[in-house]
Motif scaffolding. Structure first.
Motif, PDB file in Angstrom:
ATOM      1  N   LYS A  24      -6.945 -23.431  -6.206  1.00  0.00           N
ATOM      2  CA  LYS A  24      -5.755 -24.207  -5.882  1.00  0.00           C
ATOM      3  C   LYS A  24      -5.664 -24.410  -4.365  1.00  0.00           C
ATOM      4  CE  LYS A  24      -2.840 -22.593  -9.736  1.00  0.00           C
ATOM      5  NZ  LYS A  24      -1.573 -21.889 -10.082  1.00  0.00           N
ATOM      6  N   ILE A  25      -5.186 -25.583  -3.977  1.00  0.00           N
ATOM      7  CA  ILE A  25      -4.936 -25.834  -2.565  1.00  0.00           C
ATOM      8  C   ILE A  25      -3.561 -25.264  -2.239  1.00  0.00           C
ATOM      9  CG2 ILE A  25      -4.855 -27.550  -0.726  1.00  0.00           C
ATOM     10  CD1 ILE A  25      -6.308 -29.493  -2.580  1.00  0.00           C
ATOM     11  N   LYS A  26      -3.537 -24.269  -1.379  1.00  0.00           N
ATOM     12  CA  LYS A  26      -2.301 -23.576  -1.048  1.00  0.00           C
ATOM     13  C   LYS A  26      -1.444 -24.408  -0.085  1.00  0.00           C
ATOM     14  CE  LYS A  26      -2.912 -19.085  -0.222  1.00  0.00           C
ATOM     15  NZ  LYS A  26      -2.460 -18.356  -1.423  1.00  0.00           N
ATOM     16  N   ALA A  27      -0.194 -24.017   0.058  1.00  0.00           N
ATOM     17  CA  ALA A  27       0.673 -24.640   1.053  1.00  0.00           C
ATOM     18  C   ALA A  27       0.179 -24.290   2.452  1.00  0.00           C
ATOM     19  CB  ALA A  27       2.108 -24.153   0.880  1.00  0.00           C
ATOM     20  N   GLU A  28       0.395 -25.205   3.399  1.00  0.00           N
ATOM     21  CA  GLU A  28      -0.069 -24.945   4.760  1.00  0.00           C
ATOM     22  C   GLU A  28       0.621 -23.725   5.369  1.00  0.00           C
ATOM     23  OE1 GLU A  28       0.726 -27.563   8.354  1.00  0.00           O
ATOM     24  OE2 GLU A  28      -1.403 -27.966   7.987  1.00  0.00           O
ATOM     25  N   THR A  29       1.861 -23.482   4.986  1.00  0.00           N
ATOM     26  CA  THR A  29       2.559 -22.306   5.506  1.00  0.00           C
ATOM     27  C   THR A  29       1.892 -21.005   5.060  1.00  0.00           C
ATOM     28  OG1 THR A  29       4.070 -22.446   3.610  1.00  0.00           O
ATOM     29  CG2 THR A  29       4.810 -23.435   5.687  1.00  0.00           C
ATOM     30  N   ALA A  30       1.235 -21.037   3.897  1.00  0.00           N
ATOM     31  CA  ALA A  30       0.550 -19.842   3.391  1.00  0.00           C
ATOM     32  C   ALA A  30      -0.858 -19.700   3.960  1.00  0.00           C
ATOM     33  CB  ALA A  30       0.486 -19.891   1.861  1.00  0.00           C
ATOM     34  N   TYR A  31      -1.404 -20.815   4.460  1.00  0.00           N
ATOM     35  CA  TYR A  31      -2.764 -20.788   5.015  1.00  0.00           C
ATOM     36  C   TYR A  31      -2.800 -21.804   6.163  1.00  0.00           C
ATOM     37  CZ  TYR A  31      -7.782 -19.721   4.562  1.00  0.00           C
ATOM     38  OH  TYR A  31      -9.066 -19.260   4.768  1.00  0.00           O
ATOM     39  N   PRO A  32      -2.277 -21.426   7.327  1.00  0.00           N
ATOM     40  CA  PRO A  32      -2.078 -22.373   8.433  1.00  0.00           C
ATOM     41  C   PRO A  32      -3.358 -22.806   9.140  1.00  0.00           C
ATOM     42  CG  PRO A  32      -1.420 -20.165   9.088  1.00  0.00           C
ATOM     43  CD  PRO A  32      -1.733 -20.091   7.624  1.00  0.00           C
ATOM     44  N   MET A  33      -3.229 -23.897   9.895  1.00  0.00           N
ATOM     45  CA  MET A  33      -4.351 -24.481  10.631  1.00  0.00           C
ATOM     46  C   MET A  33      -4.750 -23.633  11.828  1.00  0.00           C
ATOM     47  SD  MET A  33      -5.788 -27.253   9.513  1.00  0.00           S
ATOM     48  CE  MET A  33      -6.693 -27.619  11.007  1.00  0.00           C
ATOM     49  N   THR A  34      -6.052 -23.545  12.057  1.00  0.00           N
ATOM     50  CA  THR A  34      -6.585 -22.927  13.287  1.00  0.00           C
ATOM     51  C   THR A  34      -7.508 -23.889  14.032  1.00  0.00           C
ATOM     52  OG1 THR A  34      -8.535 -21.982  12.196  1.00  0.00           O
ATOM     53  CG2 THR A  34      -6.506 -20.651  12.199  1.00  0.00           C
ATOM     54  N   TRP A  35      -7.912 -24.986  13.377  1.00  0.00           N
ATOM     55  CA  TRP A  35      -8.809 -25.989  13.955  1.00  0.00           C
ATOM     56  C   TRP A  35     -10.180 -25.411  14.310  1.00  0.00           C
ATOM     57  CZ3 TRP A  35      -3.562 -26.068  15.094  1.00  0.00           C
ATOM     58  CH2 TRP A  35      -2.883 -27.205  14.660  1.00  0.00           C
ATOM     59  N   ARG A  36     -10.593 -24.405  13.555  1.00  0.00           N
ATOM     60  CA  ARG A  36     -11.947 -23.875  13.684  1.00  0.00           C
ATOM     61  C   ARG A  36     -12.352 -23.316  12.320  1.00  0.00           C
ATOM     62  NH1 ARG A  36      -8.587 -19.985  16.225  1.00  0.00           N
ATOM     63  NH2 ARG A  36      -8.584 -17.975  15.119  1.00  0.00           N
ATOM     64  N   THR A  37     -13.624 -23.087  12.139  1.00  0.00           N
ATOM     65  CA  THR A  37     -14.108 -22.539  10.879  1.00  0.00           C
ATOM     66  C   THR A  37     -13.990 -21.026  10.916  1.00  0.00           C
ATOM     67  OG1 THR A  37     -15.697 -24.367  10.758  1.00  0.00           O
ATOM     68  CG2 THR A  37     -15.997 -22.529   9.234  1.00  0.00           C
ATOM     69  N   ASP A  38     -13.110 -20.479  10.076  1.00  0.00           N
ATOM     70  CA  ASP A  38     -12.883 -19.040  10.008  1.00  0.00           C
ATOM     71  C   ASP A  38     -13.387 -18.489   8.676  1.00  0.00           C
ATOM     72  OD1 ASP A  38     -11.586 -18.908  12.514  1.00  0.00           O
ATOM     73  OD2 ASP A  38      -9.713 -19.595  11.599  1.00  0.00           O
ATOM     74  N   SER A  39     -13.308 -17.192   8.521  1.00  0.00           N
ATOM     75  CA  SER A  39     -13.658 -16.563   7.244  1.00  0.00           C
ATOM     76  C   SER A  39     -12.613 -16.949   6.192  1.00  0.00           C
ATOM     77  CB  SER A  39     -13.695 -15.039   7.381  1.00  0.00           C
ATOM     78  OG  SER A  39     -14.683 -14.657   8.324  1.00  0.00           O
ATOM     79  N   CYS A  40     -13.060 -17.170   4.979  1.00  0.00           N
ATOM     80  CA  CYS A  40     -12.157 -17.555   3.900  1.00  0.00           C
ATOM     81  C   CYS A  40     -11.188 -16.414   3.609  1.00  0.00           C
ATOM     82  CB  CYS A  40     -12.953 -17.909   2.652  1.00  0.00           C
ATOM     83  SG  CYS A  40     -11.909 -18.449   1.275  1.00  0.00           S
ATOM     84  N   GLN A  41      -9.905 -16.746   3.576  1.00  0.00           N
ATOM     85  CA  GLN A  41      -8.853 -15.750   3.359  1.00  0.00           C
ATOM     86  C   GLN A  41      -8.380 -15.683   1.917  1.00  0.00           C
ATOM     87  OE1 GLN A  41      -7.951 -13.683   5.958  1.00  0.00           O
ATOM     88  NE2 GLN A  41      -9.671 -14.773   6.910  1.00  0.00           N
ATOM     89  N   LEU A  42      -9.012 -16.423   1.015  1.00  0.00           N
ATOM     90  CA  LEU A  42      -8.611 -16.376  -0.393  1.00  0.00           C
ATOM     91  C   LEU A  42      -8.951 -15.022  -1.001  1.00  0.00           C
ATOM     92  CD1 LEU A  42      -9.624 -19.878  -1.820  1.00  0.00           C
ATOM     93  CD2 LEU A  42      -7.356 -19.081  -1.139  1.00  0.00           C
ATOM     94  N   LYS A  43      -8.067 -14.556  -1.866  1.00  0.00           N
ATOM     95  CA  LYS A  43      -8.276 -13.294  -2.576  1.00  0.00           C
ATOM     96  C   LYS A  43      -8.370 -13.566  -4.070  1.00  0.00           C
ATOM     97  CE  LYS A  43      -5.529 -10.935   0.951  1.00  0.00           C
ATOM     98  NZ  LYS A  43      -4.316 -10.138   1.215  1.00  0.00           N
TER      99      LYS A  43
END
Length: 370
Positions: free
Chosen positions: A229-248
């Protein structure tokens, strides 16, 4: 004085009065420098303390000014695209392409041409042999003989989120896809949510590489296969870089967690069938599209009609199409970009309909959500 000398003198003096066309290029350095100083202040450029870079950027800015003059000189009407100084005007064309475009988008797109989600529409009875509708055929479309509204714009429903800015993150493929999903969820449920682009940047597999590139169809395929599912931006905010996936794991399995799920999609070709693309916009919703945006570097507004190759191999960017207008003297698409609200017309641009301008009809994706 000898007669030969007299004749020579008369000949030389006579030449001074002949209308010999000599083209002297104007020296615009001083006026260009004044413009550049204003430009640097307006866009808060960071190279003012580096004389070498300042000089280099000024020369590239000058080249942009000359190109802007050439583009504006070719305008055919007040509706035609206007070009001027933008935040990208101190970049060379190569720098602009490497920072904001994805040159591998066409090769990525080729992988989807034979997939079951791909369809090719080629039944446009209004197009002529050269792929452009003539004026009488456009008039028939304006009278809605196809059943299409003359004008349609999803922004008028209140189901379109504000324009985003991808900055230097090359994830236009994620921005455009998530933007379509936002509106599709609002159409189905009556509520508009800003969804997380960053989640797609960090987590999407299927040969998507975050800020280093990806494509719409690969993302949609990954979303439908994994049922993420595509989460709300408030739950997974922008950083404008490629980070480690935070999905659990609980994010994937919990029915109580808010998110928008892609349940189906298309990845279609509407070349020579652009009225079918318009019908999809009206009857289904906005779409994401691959385009060639190389000529948009200094775009300010108006309808882009020329100077934009529509070949499949030239695709290098992804955008959202939210509507069209067939009532204008030049029928056009309403295109949402992801370069911030300062780009174009409050973040939007207008592309002439018919003729696959900027490759707008080469690869177009619609989607269904739950």
């Amino acid at each position: 004085m000898e007669w030969k000398t007299v004749i020579t003198t008369i000949a030389v003096v006579s030449l001074c009065f002949l209308a010999i066309p000599i083209k002297i290029e104007p020296d615009n350095t001083e006026s260009d420098l004044k413009l550049f100083k204003t430009y640097v202040e307006k866009f808060k450029k960071s190279y003012t303390r580096s004389p070498a870079e300042y000089e280099e950027r000024f020369r590239k800015f000058q080249r942009s000014l000359r190109h802007i003059e050439e583009m504006n000189a070719k305008r055919t009407s007040k509706e035609s695209a206007r070009y001027g100084v933008t935040e990208f005007s101190d970049l060379s064309e190569d720098e602009f392409a490497s920072s904001y475009l994805r040159p591998d988008l066409s090769s990525r797109g080729m992988r989807h041409l034979h997939h079951s989600h791909h369809h090719s529409h080629r039944h446009n009875r209004y197009d002529t042999k050269d792929g452009r509708a003539d004026s009488s055929e456009k008039n028939r479309l304006r009278r809605s003989t196809t059943g299409l509204p003359v004008k349609f714009d999803w922004r008028e429903t209140g189901f379109v989120t504000p324009v985003r800015n991808q900055m230097n993150c090359g994830a236009c493929w994620a921005f455009s896809t998530v933007e379509v999903a936002e509106t599709m969820f609002a159409i189905n449920n009556g509520t508009l949510h800003t969804l997380s682009v960053q989640e797609m940047i960090d987590c999407a597999g299927n040969s998507n590489f975050g800020c280093n590139g990806g494509d719409i169809c690969s993302l949609l395929m990954w979303l439908t296969v994994t049922q993420v599912k595509i989460k709300a931006e408030t739950a997974y905010p922008m950083t404008w870089r490629t980070d480690s996936c935070q999905l659990k794991k609980e994010d994937l399995s919990s029915a109580g967690t808010f998110g928008v799920q892609i349940i189906d999609f298309t990845c279609d070709n509407f070349v020579d069938a652009e009225e079918s693309l318009m019908a999809t916009l009206v009857s289904h919703g906005p779409v994401a599209a691959a385009v060639n945006a190389l000529s948009w570097q200094n775009y300010l507004g108006g309808i882009i009609q020329f100077h934009c190759d529509g070949g499949f191999k030239s695709l290098n960017h992804a955008v959202e199409i939210v509507g069209y207008d067939l009532s204008a003297s030049v029928p056009f698409y309403i295109v949402r970009n992801s370069w911030g609200e300062n780009f174009g017309d409050n973040g939007y641009l207008y592309l002439a309909a018919y003729g696959n301008l900027c490759g707008i009809a080469n690869q177009v994706s619609s989607l269904d959500v739950a």
